[in-house]
Every structure is written in structure tokens, then in C-alpha cells.
Design a protein around this motif. Structure first.
Motif, PDB file in Angstrom:
ATOM      1  N   PRO A  27       7.083  -1.006 -13.925  1.00 59.84           N
ATOM      2  CA  PRO A  27       8.454  -1.195 -13.422  1.00 59.84           C
ATOM      3  C   PRO A  27       8.710  -0.489 -12.098  1.00 59.84           C
ATOM      4  O   PRO A  27       9.541  -0.946 -11.297  1.00 59.84           O
ATOM      5  N   ALA A  28       8.017   0.627 -11.853  1.00 64.36           N
ATOM      6  CA  ALA A  28       8.238   1.391 -10.621  1.00 64.36           C
ATOM      7  C   ALA A  28       7.637   0.703  -9.400  1.00 64.36           C
ATOM      8  O   ALA A  28       8.067   0.958  -8.268  1.00 64.36           O
ATOM      9  N   LEU A  29       6.659  -0.157  -9.600  1.00 63.82           N
ATOM     10  CA  LEU A  29       6.037  -0.878  -8.477  1.00 63.82           C
ATOM     11  C   LEU A  29       6.873  -2.118  -8.168  1.00 63.82           C
ATOM     12  O   LEU A  29       6.447  -3.259  -8.335  1.00 63.82           O
ATOM     13  N   HIS A  84       0.822  -1.211   0.000  1.00 59.90           N
ATOM     14  CA  HIS A  84       0.000   0.000   0.000  1.00 59.90           C
ATOM     15  C   HIS A  84       0.853   1.257   0.000  1.00 59.90           C
ATOM     16  O   HIS A  84       0.544   2.229  -0.712  1.00 59.90           O
ATOM     17  N   HIS A  85       1.924   1.247   0.777  1.00 60.98           N
ATOM     18  CA  HIS A  85       2.806   2.417   0.826  1.00 60.98           C
ATOM     19  C   HIS A  85       3.436   2.668  -0.545  1.00 60.98           C
ATOM     20  O   HIS A  85       3.511   3.826  -1.002  1.00 60.98           O
ATOM     21  N   GLU A  86       3.892   1.611  -1.199  1.00 56.97           N
ATOM     22  CA  GLU A  86       4.506   1.775  -2.512  1.00 56.97           C
ATOM     23  C   GLU A  86       3.488   2.299  -3.522  1.00 56.97           C
ATOM     24  O   GLU A  86       3.794   3.218  -4.313  1.00 56.97           O
ATOM     25  N   VAL A 114      -3.714  -5.521  -8.977  1.00 51.26           N
ATOM     26  CA  VAL A 114      -3.370  -5.346  -7.565  1.00 51.26           C
ATOM     27  C   VAL A 114      -3.303  -3.862  -7.221  1.00 51.26           C
ATOM     28  O   VAL A 114      -3.838  -3.420  -6.191  1.00 51.26           O
ATOM     29  N   ALA A 115      -2.659  -3.069  -8.068  1.00 44.46           N
ATOM     30  CA  ALA A 115      -2.533  -1.644  -7.783  1.00 44.46           C
ATOM     31  C   ALA A 115      -3.893  -0.946  -7.777  1.00 44.46           C
ATOM     32  O   ALA A 115      -4.175  -0.119  -6.895  1.00 44.46           O
ATOM     33  N   LEU A 122       1.755   6.165  -7.222  1.00 45.20           N
ATOM     34  CA  LEU A 122       0.574   6.601  -7.963  1.00 45.20           C
ATOM     35  C   LEU A 122      -0.036   7.890  -7.440  1.00 45.20           C
ATOM     36  O   LEU A 122      -0.669   8.626  -8.201  1.00 45.20           O
ATOM     37  N   GLY A 123       0.086   8.157  -6.154  1.00 45.27           N
ATOM     38  CA  GLY A 123      -0.619   9.299  -5.599  1.00 45.27           C
ATOM     39  C   GLY A 123      -2.121   9.098  -5.703  1.00 45.27           C
ATOM     40  O   GLY A 123      -2.652   8.070  -5.272  1.00 45.27           O
TER      41      GLY A 123
END
Length: 357
Positions: free
Chosen positions: A214-216, A196-198, A318-319, A203-204
């Protein structure tokens, strides 16, 4: 029909453009809409059958990836209804002798009806696409457009076989893995908190895009670890010629079975293998895992051609869900593994809890 050798290499080369980065990126908006339509219908405190929801999401995402034109909607609906029957009967037919499949048993009749329904639906979609002559940017348009070096297109039978293959490979595996991801997040609040923090950091207040995958990084490690712990139970191959394997000569026609599920739980390669540990995939730790010890999408010439698409689908799903919801385990419910071709939860009811950020 499965292809091998030169024919397999020819068809794989022709199909590869369907899974290039640009094609996958183009599919993400439809994937995201599918997830949002499902998750926005949830109410706080609702009990959701996550295993069924994720399989339905996977079916819908596949249908939109294969057929995006409105004229193919009836075919897509028939394929969505037929695929679960095919997937459920496939492992039984693989393990049973060939003569058994010809017996007039209820399961065989259901399987044969599903094959006929799906084949007819695909043929109708092909006819409608040929009639309008447009490129809809989906898999069927690509299959109709590709040509070999000598100008040969795929035959209708080959198109039908490829779409059925994409369906069987891309629905149950993705749906089961998504269910297990939320099961593991529910069991491990510390891991869920990091996910969740990531997601909040990357994403904001906006939904995920293909560029975010790739950033996740930690979310990706959670998916990778889920694919390790809840891998395919069994895969089968048949030798076409005599083969040397581990110092043993296998004759032509031999049936070879291997289990990624067992391999991924071998403590020689994965210390404390029953522990769900996404950080075992940190670069400094992952490089110690030998080649061939981790094969969630198989390996070699027959490695799943859609592995990058499947990983993208799971990351976006998931995101998109974790931006707004926590899925909490239902107290007293025991979740067990059930082996078909994939390893599924026997049931996975979870309670929806809105996230406050």
C-alpha cells in the motif's frame, strides 16, 4: 469446466479464503525469492528477453503458490511446461467452431497432449498431498481441505479444473503486464525515476514485504495504468438464458464478445488515451472515471478472484528488480503488440544497468 449461476457462487464462496489477505501475505516470501533468484543472475550490460523472463517468473510464482511441498515438484514442472501451450491455444479454440477442435491438426494435438499432461500432473499432486495429510499452506492444500455447508468437499475434477483455471488466468496476464511495465518505464525515464525514488524512500536497503504494497502508491499507479493501456484484447461469454443487454434481447446460446483493450482506450473515459499517465489514477482524477469503464480483471460476479494476488505479485516484482536494476530499451528494436487472449509484446529485449543509489 466453467461454472455458472448457483454452482459458480458456491465454488467462489469456497475458494475465496485462498485469496484472503493473510494467504496473499504468506505467499510473498516465495514470490520474492523467485524474483531474486532470476535477477541476481543478471550481469551488467546483459541483454535480457524481458517478455520471456517475466512469463517464466509468473509461471514459477504460480507453481510455488499452488504447490509448495517438495513431493509436488515433478507435477509443478509438468504444469509449467504445459501451461504456455494451453494459453497459446485457448484463444484459437475459443474463436473457432467446436468441430474444428476435433480435427487431427498439429496444434490440436499439442493442445490435447498439454491438457492430458497437466491433468495427470495435478492428479499425481493430489494423491501425494492426500498421502502425507499435511497442510502446506498453499492453494492445493486449501482446495483439499475446504468443505461446503453440508460437508461436501470439492471433487477431483473440480480441483483439477480450478488449478487449470488459476494457471490460465494467472500466468500469461501477469507475465505480459510485467513485461509492459518495464517497457513503459524504459520509454519514460521521468516515470522510472519517480518509481525508483519511491522504492528507495519506502524500502531503504531492505527487500519489499507485503506490508509495503500500500505504501508504494506511485508504483501501484504505474501498474494500474499499464493494466489500462495493455488490457485483455477479447473476452467471451455465452448466454444460458435470454438476456436484455443495452436494449437488445440476446437469445440463449448467444456468444458475447467484449474488449477491455478497446474500452480502456475510449477518450470519453480516458482523455488522451494513448498516453501513459500513471497520475490519471490519482484519487482526485480517478473518481471521474465511471464504474465499468476500467475492467482489467473483468467485473461483477465473474471478476477475477485472484486480482489482489496478481497486483501484489506485480508490485513485489517491480520493487525487487528496481531496487537494483534499470532495464534499458535496445536501440532500433521496435516493440509491437501481439494479441492472443492477452496483448503481449512481440519481443522485448532490454539491457541491464545496475543502479547506484
Amino acid at each position: 469446466m466453467a461454472a455458472s449461476g448457483t454452482e459458480h457462487r458456491r465454488q467462489r464462496r469456497l475458494l475465496q479464503p485462498a485469496f484472503h489477505r493473510e494467504r496473499i501475505a504468506a505467499a510473498v516470501p516465495a514470490i520474492l525469492r523467485t524474483v531474486q533468484e532470476a535477477s541476481t543472475s543478471w550481469e551488467p550490460g546483459q541483454t535480457v528477453a524481458v517478455d520471456r523472463v517475466m512469463n517464466e517468473l509468473s509461471l514459477t510464482m504460480l507453481a510455488k503458490t499452488l504447490f509448495s511441498a517438495n513431493t509436488a515438484a515433478p507435477a509443478a514442472d509438468l504444469i509449467r511446461s504445459s501451461l504456455p501451450v494451453l494459453a497459446g491455444g485457448l484463444i484459437v479454440r475459443t474463436l473457432m467452431p467446436e468441430w474444428w477442435t476435433r480435427l487431427p491438426l498439429p496444434g490440436n494435438r499439442r493442445f490435447d497432449r498439454a491438457v492430458h499432461t497437466m491433468s495427470t500432473a495435478i492428479d499425481e499432486a493430489v494423491r501425494s498431498y492426500r498421502a502425507d495429510g499435511q497442510d502446506h499452506g498453499d492453494v492445493l492444500s486449501m482446495l483439499l481441505a475446504i468443505r461446503d455447508t453440508d460437508g461436501r468437499p470439492l471433487t477431483d475434477q473440480q480441483i483439477r479444473d480450478q488449478i487449470i483455471g488459476f494457471g490460465l488466468a494467472g500466468v500469461e496476464t501477469t507475465g505480459a503486464t510485467l513485461a509492459w511495465i518495464f517497457h513503459e518505464l524504459g520509454r519514460h525515464p521521468d516515470i522510472e525515476q519517480r518509481v525508483h525514488h519511491e522504492i528507495d524512500t519506502v524500502l531503504g536497503d531492505r527487500p519489499p514485504t507485503h506490508a509495503d504494497v500500500p505504501a508504494l502508491e506511485y508504483t501501484g499507479r504505474v501498474i494500474t495504468e499499464t493494466l489500462r493501456l495493455h488490457a485483455l484484447w477479447i473476452v467471451m461469454r455465452r448466454t444460458l438464458n435470454p438476456v436484455q443487454l443495452g436494449g437488445t434481447t440476446l437469445p440463449a446460446g448467444a456468444e458475447v464478445l467484449y474488449s477491455a483493450y478497446a474500452l480502456h482506450r475510449d477518450p470519453r473515459w480516458f482523455p488522451d488515451p494513448e498516453r501513459f499517465d500513471p497520475d490519471r489514477w490519482l484519487p482526485e482524477r480517478a473518481h471521474t472515471i465511471p464504474k465499468g469503464a476500467y475492467i482489467p480483471f473483468s467485473a461483477g460476479a465473474h471478476k477475477c478472484i485472484g486480482d489482489a494476488l496478481a497486483f501484489t505479485e506485480m508490485t513485489i516484482t517491480v520493487a525487487a528488480i528496481c531496487r537494483h536494476w534499470r532495464l534499458r530499451p535496445v536501440p532500433g528494436v521496435r516493440v509491437r503488440e501481439v494479441a492472443r487472449g492477452d496483448v503481449h509484446p512481440n519481443r522485448l529485449p532490454m539491457t541491464t544497468e545496475p543502479r547506484s543509489r
